[in-house]
Design a protein around this motif. Structure first.
Motif, short mmCIF file in Angstrom:
data_model
loop_
_atom_site.label_atom_id
_atom_site.label_comp_id
_atom_site.label_asym_id
_atom_site.label_seq_id
_atom_site.Cartn_x
_atom_site.Cartn_y
_atom_site.Cartn_z
N PHE A 113 0.62 -1.25 -0.05
CA PHE A 113 0.21 0.07 -0.14
C PHE A 113 0.87 1.15 0.06
O PHE A 113 1.90 1.40 1.09
N ARG A 114 0.78 2.20 -1.03
CA ARG A 114 1.23 3.38 -0.98
C ARG A 114 0.46 4.47 -1.34
O ARG A 114 -0.40 4.30 -2.55
N HIS A 115 0.06 5.59 -0.80
CA HIS A 115 -0.46 6.57 -1.02
C HIS A 115 0.01 7.50 -2.32
O HIS A 115 0.61 8.42 -2.01
N ARG A 122 -0.02 2.74 -11.93
CA ARG A 122 0.35 3.27 -10.29
C ARG A 122 -0.99 3.07 -9.30
O ARG A 122 -1.84 3.89 -9.63
N TYR A 123 -0.88 2.05 -8.55
CA TYR A 123 -2.05 2.04 -7.54
C TYR A 123 -1.93 2.37 -6.14
O TYR A 123 -0.53 2.36 -5.70
N ARG A 124 -2.71 2.44 -5.23
CA ARG A 124 -2.51 2.68 -3.81
C ARG A 124 -2.38 1.36 -3.20
O ARG A 124 -2.28 1.16 -2.18
N SER A 127 0.47 -5.28 -6.06
CA SER A 127 0.83 -6.57 -5.52
C SER A 127 2.17 -6.58 -5.92
O SER A 127 2.63 -6.36 -7.05
N GLN A 128 3.19 -7.41 -4.97
CA GLN A 128 4.67 -7.70 -5.31
C GLN A 128 4.83 -8.90 -5.19
O GLN A 128 4.14 -9.85 -4.42
N VAL A 129 5.94 -9.46 -6.02
CA VAL A 129 6.47 -10.93 -5.52
C VAL A 129 7.89 -10.22 -4.93
O VAL A 129 8.53 -9.68 -5.67
N ASP A 130 8.22 -10.66 -3.77
CA ASP A 130 9.31 -10.20 -3.25
C ASP A 130 10.34 -11.35 -2.86
O ASP A 130 9.94 -12.46 -2.37
N ALA A 131 11.67 -11.23 -3.11
CA ALA A 131 12.51 -12.47 -2.52
C ALA A 131 13.78 -11.54 -2.04
O ALA A 131 14.36 -10.49 -2.32
N GLU A 132 14.38 -12.12 -1.05
CA GLU A 132 15.53 -11.61 -0.10
C GLU A 132 16.40 -12.68 0.08
O GLU A 132 15.86 -13.71 0.56
N VAL A 258 19.21 5.81 -9.04
CA VAL A 258 18.50 6.08 -7.79
C VAL A 258 17.56 5.29 -7.50
O VAL A 258 16.56 5.26 -8.41
N ARG A 259 17.20 4.71 -6.48
CA ARG A 259 16.10 4.19 -6.14
C ARG A 259 15.03 4.79 -4.90
O ARG A 259 15.76 5.53 -3.94
N GLY A 260 13.89 4.45 -4.76
CA GLY A 260 12.95 5.25 -3.66
C GLY A 260 13.23 5.04 -2.19
O GLY A 260 12.13 5.32 -1.35
N ASP A 262 15.80 3.85 1.10
CA ASP A 262 17.18 4.57 1.69
C ASP A 262 17.97 3.47 2.02
O ASP A 262 19.28 3.83 2.17
N TYR A 263 17.67 2.23 1.96
CA TYR A 263 18.48 0.99 2.86
C TYR A 263 19.60 0.66 1.55
O TYR A 263 20.36 -0.01 2.13
N TYR A 264 19.66 0.89 0.50
CA TYR A 264 20.55 0.52 -0.68
C TYR A 264 21.93 0.74 -0.37
O TYR A 264 22.17 2.02 -0.25
N THR A 265 22.88 -0.07 -0.52
CA THR A 265 24.27 -0.17 -0.58
C THR A 265 24.88 -0.75 -1.84
O THR A 265 24.21 -1.93 -2.02
N VAL A 309 3.34 -7.20 -9.84
CA VAL A 309 2.71 -8.10 -10.35
C VAL A 309 1.58 -7.48 -11.22
O VAL A 309 1.33 -7.94 -12.54
N ASP A 310 0.98 -6.25 -10.79
CA ASP A 310 0.04 -5.52 -11.69
C ASP A 310 0.59 -4.75 -13.06
O ASP A 310 0.01 -5.15 -14.15
N ARG A 311 1.83 -4.35 -12.90
CA ARG A 311 2.57 -3.94 -13.88
C ARG A 311 2.79 -5.08 -15.30
O ARG A 311 2.65 -5.11 -16.34
P1 HAM Z 1 10.25 -0.68 -5.56
O1 HAM Z 1 10.89 -0.51 -6.61
O2 HAM Z 1 9.50 0.23 -4.75
O3 HAM Z 1 11.01 -1.60 -4.52
O4 HAM Z 1 8.95 -1.52 -5.86
C1 HAM Z 1 9.18 -2.85 -6.74
C2 HAM Z 1 8.13 -2.87 -8.05
O5 HAM Z 1 6.93 -2.67 -7.25
C3 HAM Z 1 8.44 -1.80 -8.62
O6 HAM Z 1 9.11 -2.13 -9.94
C4 HAM Z 1 6.78 -1.81 -9.11
O7 HAM Z 1 6.58 -2.60 -10.27
C5 HAM Z 1 5.96 -2.29 -8.36
N1 HAM Z 1 5.21 -0.95 -7.66
C6 HAM Z 1 6.03 -0.32 -6.76
N2 HAM Z 1 4.88 0.66 -6.45
C7 HAM Z 1 3.73 0.50 -7.18
C8 HAM Z 1 2.45 1.15 -7.15
N3 HAM Z 1 2.12 2.28 -6.57
N4 HAM Z 1 1.47 0.56 -8.10
C9 HAM Z 1 1.99 -0.71 -8.98
N5 HAM Z 1 3.17 -1.24 -8.85
C10 HAM Z 1 4.08 -0.48 -7.98
C11 HAM Z 1 10.73 -2.32 -3.45
O8 HAM Z 1 9.60 -2.39 -2.97
C12 HAM Z 1 11.70 -2.95 -2.62
N6 HAM Z 1 11.17 -3.32 -1.37
C13 HAM Z 1 12.33 -4.17 -3.27
C14 HAM Z 1 13.58 -4.66 -2.69
C15 HAM Z 1 13.47 -5.94 -2.14
N7 HAM Z 1 14.61 -4.21 -2.61
C16 HAM Z 1 15.54 -5.06 -1.81
N8 HAM Z 1 14.69 -6.29 -1.57
#
Ligand code: HAM
Length: 414
Positions: A113-115, A122-124, A127-132, A258-260, A262-265, A309-311
């Motif tokens: 969820f992001r406002h 771009r939605y509020r 869905s993501q698939v996330d791997a760490e 640059v990424r949105g 702060d935690y990246y190194t 996932v949505d994109r």
């Molecule tokens: P992020 O780049 O903010 O990274 O989001 C990853 C992906 O989620 C984006 O490339 C985009 O496809 C999708 N996404 C983000 N915001 C939206 C939105 N408002 N609507 C639709 N799709 C969206 C992260 O979230 C980090 N946690 C990735 C990560 C994992 N880095 C290290 N570990």
């Protein structure tokens, strides 16, 4: 009549016909990740607000403007998760996973969820698939993860994907570099566009994206962060690149990526799909060697990514049918009058035997039922007649044969 409700702004319903493509994205991600040793974890949809403030970073847009934050009945501040990394790191620490063999490889998927200002892609709620992969600083981890994301996208058939790759080094090297860049920009202020000039101190990196001719000339000669990495970080980045090359992953070096968050190194990367227009980022991630410590744990290097996932579904959408695999192999039982109860009993029997089966529940005539069988994409229609006979029709070839209704499951398996 009272007013009709609509889904909240920036959210959407996933309708049945959109489910198959989304399911394909998550299940094929799951298959590749689990084959690579990633194990599933599920964390709560909301967390203490402080986790994200500290994890994602106070100065980010996400924390400053985009969090859905609320107070619970006990006065605690909670936030709907804007991403997964901070939560997974919290869980890693909370459950003592540093005692397991490292790195601990975890994956998850679900809603975030992001406002943000809503627009296509771009939605509020999204869905993501996330791997760490937590607990290793090996450049092989970065390479393995990037290859996995790239193979998932390729396997799904997402076309025109670009991979942008950069390295941010350590926070200290980064901040020294930003000072150097500001100084450089000030030294050539006269050649810059007004807009860039006005933002030298706030965001000097923006200058790299400018369209203005004078600015572009200045930026072509500007120092880049990649030239200013500490020797160990430069060496690490070199190893990551070698391993990508060796495994045929094509990327573009982007010294200004640059990424949105702060935690990246060190390593950062983004996958873009040119077809998608403005919201082209289909995934991104990088290394975050300081985050676990930031959350109160021991120094623990880690790396990860998230795919949107949505994109990805938008990128694939055009070419995909909304039919589910299940109905395509199913049986539609057709009957009239008193035969309808027998049809229901047969459908129940077939389902219990593990088959996909359905019947008409709208009192249609036989002809209408055959149409319905076609509409739902059933592979077979089984027509029951009053005399106890049954005809099995292959909806693809049109072939028909008489069958014993009690042996339909066997007939289909034949
Ligand atoms: P992020 O780049 O903010 O990274 O989001 C990853 C992906 O989620 C984006 O490339 C985009 O496809 C999708 N996404 C983000 N915001 C939206 C939105 N408002 N609507 C639709 N799709 C969206 C992260 O979230 C980090 N946690 C990735 C990560 C994992 N880095 C290290 N570990």
């Amino acid at each position: 009549m009272s007013e009709r409700f609509k889904a909240p702004r920036g959210t959407f319903d996933v309708l049945s016909e959109q489910v198959p493509v989304r399911r394909r994205i998550t299940s094929s991600s799951q298959r590749l990740l689990e084959a690579a040793g990633y194990r599933r974890i599920e964390t709560p949809i909301f967390e203490d607000t402080d986790l994200f403030a500290r994890g994602v970073g106070e100065s980010t847009d996400i924390v400053q403007k985009q969090m859905f934050t609320f107070e619970d009945q006990g006065g605690r501040s909670l936030t709907l998760r804007p991403e997964a990394t901070a939560s997974i790191c919290r869980a890693y620490l909370e459950h003592g996973m540093q005692k397991q063999a490292q790195p601990v490889k975890l994956w998850t998927d679900g809603p975030f969820f992001r406002h943000e200002r809503p627009q296509a892609g771009r939605y509020r709620q999204f869905s993501q698939v996330d791997a760490e992969a937590i607990g290793s600083d090996s450049p092989l981890v970065d390479a393995e993860m990037i290859v996995l994301a790239s193979d998932i996208l390729a396997g799904l058939g997402v076309e025109n994907v670009r991979l942008r790759l950069g390295s941010l080094g350590t926070p200290a090297a980064r901040s020294a570099y930003l000072d150097e860049l500001r100084e450089y920009l000030h030294s050539r202020e006269g050649e810059l566009s007004d807009e860039v000039r006005g933002r030298i101190d706030a965001n000097p990196l923006r200058a790299f994206d400018a369209d203005h001719d004078g600015t572009r000339k200045v930026m072509a000669e500007a120092p880049t962060l990649l030239d200013r990495l500490d020797p160990a970080d430069a060496e690490h980045f070199e190893r990551v690149r070698e391993n990508l090359d060796r495994n045929d992953v094509v990327y573009e070096l982007d010294p200004t990526l640059v990424r949105g968050l702060d935690y990246y190194t060190r390593t950062v990367f983004e996958f873009e799909c040119e077809r998608l227009g403005a919201q082209s980022g289909v995934g991104g991630g990088g290394r975050y060697d300081g985050l676990i410590e930031q959350l109160g744990g021991p120094v623990t290097p880690a790396c990860g990514w998230a795919l949107g996932v949505d994109r990805i579904a938008l990128a694939l959408d055009a070419g995909e049918s909304g039919e589910s695999e299940e109905t395509r192999n199913g049986v539609f039982v057709v009957a009239e009058g008193d035969g309808r109860a027998a049809a229901l009993a047969l459908v129940i029997e077939l389902r219990r035997a593990g088959l996909t089966a359905d019947l008409d529940l709208a009192d249609r005539a036989i002809k209408g039922q055959m149409k319905q069988a076609d509409r739902v994409g059933a592979r077979y229609a089984l027509i029951l007649s009053d005399d106890g006979k049954a005809t099995l029709r292959d909806m693809r070839s049109g072939e028909e044969r008489e069958v014993d209704p009690s042996l339909v499951a066997e007939e289909i398996a034949r």
